[in-house]
Design a protein around this motif. Structure first.
Motif, mmCIF file in Angstrom:
data_model
loop_
_atom_site.group_PDB
_atom_site.id
_atom_site.type_symbol
_atom_site.label_atom_id
_atom_site.label_comp_id
_atom_site.label_asym_id
_atom_site.label_seq_id
_atom_site.Cartn_x
_atom_site.Cartn_y
_atom_site.Cartn_z
ATOM 1 N N TYR A 248 40.264 44.140 39.504
ATOM 2 C CA TYR A 248 39.086 43.578 38.946
ATOM 3 C C TYR A 248 38.069 44.477 38.123
ATOM 4 N N SER B 103 30.958 36.689 46.000
ATOM 5 C CA SER B 103 31.021 35.629 45.305
ATOM 6 C C SER B 103 29.714 34.971 45.714
ATOM 7 N N ASP C 167 44.590 36.913 38.289
ATOM 8 C CA ASP C 167 45.902 37.418 38.951
ATOM 9 C C ASP C 167 46.865 36.716 38.445
ATOM 10 N N SER D 239 40.098 43.948 44.433
ATOM 11 C CA SER D 239 41.093 44.793 43.622
ATOM 12 C C SER D 239 41.666 44.468 42.382
HETATM 13 C C1 N2P Z 1 40.455 39.764 41.515
HETATM 14 C C2 N2P Z 1 39.778 39.345 42.555
HETATM 15 C C3 N2P Z 1 39.091 37.830 42.250
HETATM 16 C C4 N2P Z 1 37.946 37.728 42.943
HETATM 17 N N1 N2P Z 1 41.783 40.423 41.978
HETATM 18 C C5 N2P Z 1 38.052 36.382 43.441
HETATM 19 N N2 N2P Z 1 36.741 35.905 43.870
#
Ligand code: N2P
Length: 401
Positions: free
Chosen positions: A88, A133, A283, A86
């Motif tokens: 992102y 990831s 974030d 989210s």
């Molecule tokens: C963004 C999500 C970041 C991804 N809100 C972390 N791997």
């Protein structure tokens, strides 16, 4: 257009659903308006906010739009399903893809790598592009869940920094293109706690005024990893001794934890309900725009560093279009605009060099840490089936304990 007119236009765009609240905040902060003044203005405007009218749902390409000649338009589907973390992506980028290619993108979001894996293993076959990831890419490759990427389409791979290519989890980038990278430290309110917080101690053994106001990521590898690091272990350690100590620490911390949340941690901080939150870089920085007294810390004991990747599941129904979407996301202007919006580290060297990323983001040491900070960052790795099982069990014990 002068400054007040510009702000009014953006507020109108926000009211009509063309601009997110975050983007509005970002732009007015760049213009130098205080978030307090804006908050007052928005409260006044919100009273008359009409229901947002979504942009046309008809997916038709714009005449003369810039589709590279190596793309075979006849192979494009009308739709694409994107499964992402989210907050992102800059939502305007999805609209631009739709306008340029005539493909409507539907986006669902997930909160952790483990949720993404469970969803795919549970038989979700509709997704075309996913964003796992590093360590999750290797797990997915081993499970045979990923489709090899087509570099006759993803020519924009040439824009990616060689430093970010050929990673340990996919040495030839057969299945993955780096999307963004970042760190997982914590943010806190300096108004209440001052300027000097530096250790994980503040999170795991919080001072009295912070108890009940700590938010942790809802993410097993991140939370257990941070605990292990605070205890002086390596984050991929899975020995019984280390995990027993991490468990003890996390259970002792639990009464002070307001929530385990990867999606609302920033909102809780901004609202003042949380004073400290375990959080991902972007974030953290986006919430600083809403509440400038917040400060992001990469703790003295270190924290995780990760790289997220664009991948295509083997089961994707629109594979060619998925490759085209990945090619589009790596365009320097698009990648730069995206990285400026979500405020994560960008592996797109061309975007950085061609000036597409805001200086404010490029110069932020929280986003691009200096070499001495890099020394205390650790990558989360695939710990194998047995290790993963132990971590999963421990996480369930923490969450339900
Ligand atoms: C963004 C999500 C970041 C991804 N809100 C972390 N791997």
């Amino acid at each position: 257009m002068n400054r007040p007119e510009l702000i009014q236009r953006w507020i109108r765009d926000w009211q009509q659903g063309r601009l997110s609240r975050r983007e509005l905040l970002r732009r007015v902060t760049l213009l130098g308006m205080s978030s307090f003044a804006l908050a007052n203005l928005l409260t006044a405007c919100a009273r008359s906010q009409p229901t947002p009218t979504p942009a046309s749902t008809e997916a038709s390409p714009r005449v003369g739009a810039a589709i590279p000649d190596y793309i075979d338009r006849s192979k494009l589907d009308k739709e694409l399903n994107f499964y992402n973390w989210s907050e992102y992506i800059d939502p305007g980028i999805l609209t631009e893809f739709q306008e340029t290619y005539g493909v409507k993108v539907t986006m669902d979001t997930y909160a952790s790598n483990e949720d993404l894996l469970a969803k795919l293993q549970g038989g979700a076959t509709g997704y075309d592009v996913i964003v796992p990831s590093d360590y999750m890419v290797s797990i997915m490759i081993n499970l045979g869940l990923l489709e090899p990427l087509d570099y006759s389409v993803i020519k924009t791979i040439a824009n990616i920094d060689p430093e970010n290519l050929k990673p340990y989890y996919d040495p030839d980038n057969t299945y993955s293109v780096p999307y963004m990278w970042g760190t997982s430290g914590y943010s806190y309110d300096t108004n209440v706690l001052g300027q000097d917080l530096a250790s994980w101690k503040e999170v795991f053994e919080p001072r009295p005024e912070v108890r009940g106001k700590v938010v942790m990521l809802d993410d097993q590898r991140e939370v257990i990893g941070a605990a292990l690091m605070y205890l002086g272990y390596e984050i991929n350690e899975t020995s019984d001794d280390a995990l027993a100590r991490a468990k003890q620490l996390l259970l002792t911390q639990k009464p002070y934890v307001l929530a385990y949340s990867s999606q609302n941690n920033d909102d809780l901080l901004v609202a003042g309900e949380a004073l400290i939150a375990h959080i991902w870089t972007g974030d953290a920085l986006m919430s600083e725009q809403e509440k400038p007294t917040l400060r992001y810390v990469i703790p003295t004991e270190g924290c995780t560093v990760w790289q997220d990747n664009l991948c295509v599941p083997k089961t994707a129904p629109h594979k060619y279009t998925a490759m085209v979407f990945i090619d589009f996301l790596n365009r320097p202007d698009i990648a730069g605009r995206n990285a400026s919006y979500i405020m994560y580290g960008s592996p797109n060297k061309a975007a950085r060099e061609q000036g597409y990323i805001d200086q404010e983001v490029l110069n932020n040491p929280g986003v691009y840490p200096p070499p001495e900070v890099w020394k205390r960052l650790q990558w989360i790795k695939d710990v194998g089936e047995e290790g993963a099982l132990k971590l999963d069990r421990l996480w369930t014990e923490i969450k339900t304990g």
